[in-house]
Scaffold this motif. Structure first.
Motif, short mmCIF file in Angstrom:
data_model
loop_
_atom_site.label_atom_id
_atom_site.label_comp_id
_atom_site.label_asym_id
_atom_site.label_seq_id
_atom_site.Cartn_x
_atom_site.Cartn_y
_atom_site.Cartn_z
N ASN A 101 18.70 20.11 -3.52
CA ASN A 101 20.00 19.64 -3.09
C ASN A 101 19.89 18.17 -2.70
OD1 ASN A 101 21.36 22.27 -3.38
ND2 ASN A 101 19.86 22.86 -1.83
N THR A 102 20.32 17.81 -1.52
CA THR A 102 20.25 16.41 -1.12
C THR A 102 18.81 15.97 -0.90
OG1 THR A 102 22.44 16.47 -0.11
CG2 THR A 102 20.94 14.75 0.65
N MET A 103 18.51 14.78 -1.40
CA MET A 103 17.22 14.15 -1.17
C MET A 103 17.45 12.86 -0.38
SD MET A 103 15.40 14.75 -4.87
CE MET A 103 13.71 14.86 -4.27
N ALA A 104 16.47 12.48 0.41
CA ALA A 104 16.68 11.33 1.28
C ALA A 104 15.37 10.61 1.56
CB ALA A 104 17.32 11.77 2.59
N TYR A 112 7.17 5.43 5.26
CA TYR A 112 8.38 5.90 4.60
C TYR A 112 8.18 7.34 4.15
CZ TYR A 112 10.37 1.26 4.68
OH TYR A 112 10.91 0.06 5.10
N TYR A 113 9.15 8.19 4.51
CA TYR A 113 9.08 9.62 4.24
C TYR A 113 10.20 10.06 3.31
CZ TYR A 113 5.98 9.83 8.31
OH TYR A 113 4.95 9.65 9.21
N CYS A 114 9.86 10.97 2.45
CA CYS A 114 10.83 11.62 1.57
C CYS A 114 11.22 12.96 2.18
CB CYS A 114 10.16 11.81 0.21
SG CYS A 114 11.08 12.80 -0.96
N ASN A 115 12.48 13.32 2.02
CA ASN A 115 13.00 14.57 2.54
C ASN A 115 13.88 15.22 1.47
OD1 ASN A 115 15.80 15.63 3.90
ND2 ASN A 115 14.01 16.39 4.99
N ALA A 116 13.85 16.55 1.40
CA ALA A 116 14.70 17.24 0.43
C ALA A 116 15.10 18.61 0.95
CB ALA A 116 13.98 17.38 -0.90
N GLY A 117 16.32 18.99 0.66
CA GLY A 117 16.78 20.34 0.92
C GLY A 117 16.62 21.15 -0.36
N ILE A 118 15.82 22.21 -0.29
CA ILE A 118 15.44 22.93 -1.51
C ILE A 118 15.66 24.42 -1.35
CG2 ILE A 118 13.47 23.54 -2.98
CD1 ILE A 118 12.35 20.74 -2.45
N ASN A 119 16.27 25.01 -2.38
CA ASN A 119 16.37 26.47 -2.48
C ASN A 119 15.22 26.96 -3.36
OD1 ASN A 119 19.43 25.44 -2.40
ND2 ASN A 119 19.31 27.48 -1.46
N GLN A 120 14.46 27.89 -2.84
CA GLN A 120 13.42 28.50 -3.68
C GLN A 120 13.96 29.72 -4.43
OE1 GLN A 120 9.98 28.42 -0.57
NE2 GLN A 120 9.05 28.16 -2.58
N ARG A 121 15.01 30.31 -3.96
CA ARG A 121 15.64 31.45 -4.63
C ARG A 121 17.15 31.24 -4.56
NH1 ARG A 121 11.15 31.64 -5.57
NH2 ARG A 121 9.60 33.29 -5.25
N TYR A 180 19.42 33.23 -3.90
CA TYR A 180 20.04 34.01 -2.85
C TYR A 180 19.57 33.59 -1.45
CZ TYR A 180 15.62 36.43 -3.77
OH TYR A 180 14.30 36.73 -4.00
N GLU A 181 18.72 32.58 -1.36
CA GLU A 181 18.21 32.13 -0.06
C GLU A 181 18.88 30.83 0.35
OE1 GLU A 181 13.66 33.93 -0.35
OE2 GLU A 181 14.04 31.79 -0.61
N GLN A 182 18.97 30.60 1.65
CA GLN A 182 19.43 29.31 2.14
C GLN A 182 18.37 28.26 1.87
OE1 GLN A 182 20.45 29.74 6.29
NE2 GLN A 182 22.55 30.29 5.80
N GLN A 183 18.81 27.03 1.80
CA GLN A 183 17.85 25.97 1.55
C GLN A 183 16.97 25.74 2.78
OE1 GLN A 183 20.14 22.35 0.80
NE2 GLN A 183 19.82 21.68 2.88
N SER A 184 15.77 25.25 2.49
CA SER A 184 14.86 24.85 3.55
C SER A 184 14.63 23.35 3.43
CB SER A 184 13.53 25.60 3.41
OG SER A 184 13.72 26.98 3.62
N ASP A 185 14.22 22.78 4.54
CA ASP A 185 14.00 21.33 4.63
C ASP A 185 12.52 21.03 4.40
OD1 ASP A 185 14.90 18.84 7.10
OD2 ASP A 185 15.53 19.07 5.01
#
Length: 121
Positions: free
Chosen positions: A32-35, A93-102, A104-109
């Motif tokens: 999802n969103t990357m930052a 500098y750090y990369c961040n991403a909201g990712i769904n592994q499945r 049916y699951e909510q995204q994790s950070d």
């Protein structure tokens, strides 16, 4: 398991440019969103820029006009082009991403380990 790996940091003179990259790998259904964030000792982590999966971006006023975020969804990669760098841009500098592994699951950070950017005067 998901990993974010940053690259592209280093030492640059004031006024120069760097391009940071961050690639997500592992068991990924959707990114999802990357930052990009940065942090200096004794200070809170600062959000610099974010980009949605559809390409909508937001950039912090502190770096607007100098830093540009972009992404390549086919490569699971987000970039940060940094121009006209200043000594005060020195940070990790750090990369961040909201990712769904499945689906049916909510995204994790997820966070990368960070890459050092040092700007000399």
């Amino acid at each position: 398991q998901v990993q974010l790996a940053e690259s592209g940091g280093g030492l640059v003179q004031a006024g120069g440019s760097l391009r940071l990259s961050c690639t997500a790998s592992g068991d990924i259904f959707k990114i999802n969103t990357m930052a990009w964030y940065r942090q200096t000792p004794g200070k809170q982590r600062e959000l610099l820029a974010s980009i949605t999966s559809g390409g909508s971006t937001n950039t912090a006023d502190s770096v607007k006009g100098r830093f540009t975020i972009s992404r390549d969804n086919a490569k699971n990669t987000v970039y940060l082009q940094m121009n006209r760098l200043k000594p005060e841009d020195t940070a990790i500098y750090y990369c961040n991403a909201g990712i769904n592994q499945r689906w049916y699951e909510q995204q994790s950070d997820y966070w990368g380990l960070g890459t050092q950017v040092t700007v000399s005067s």
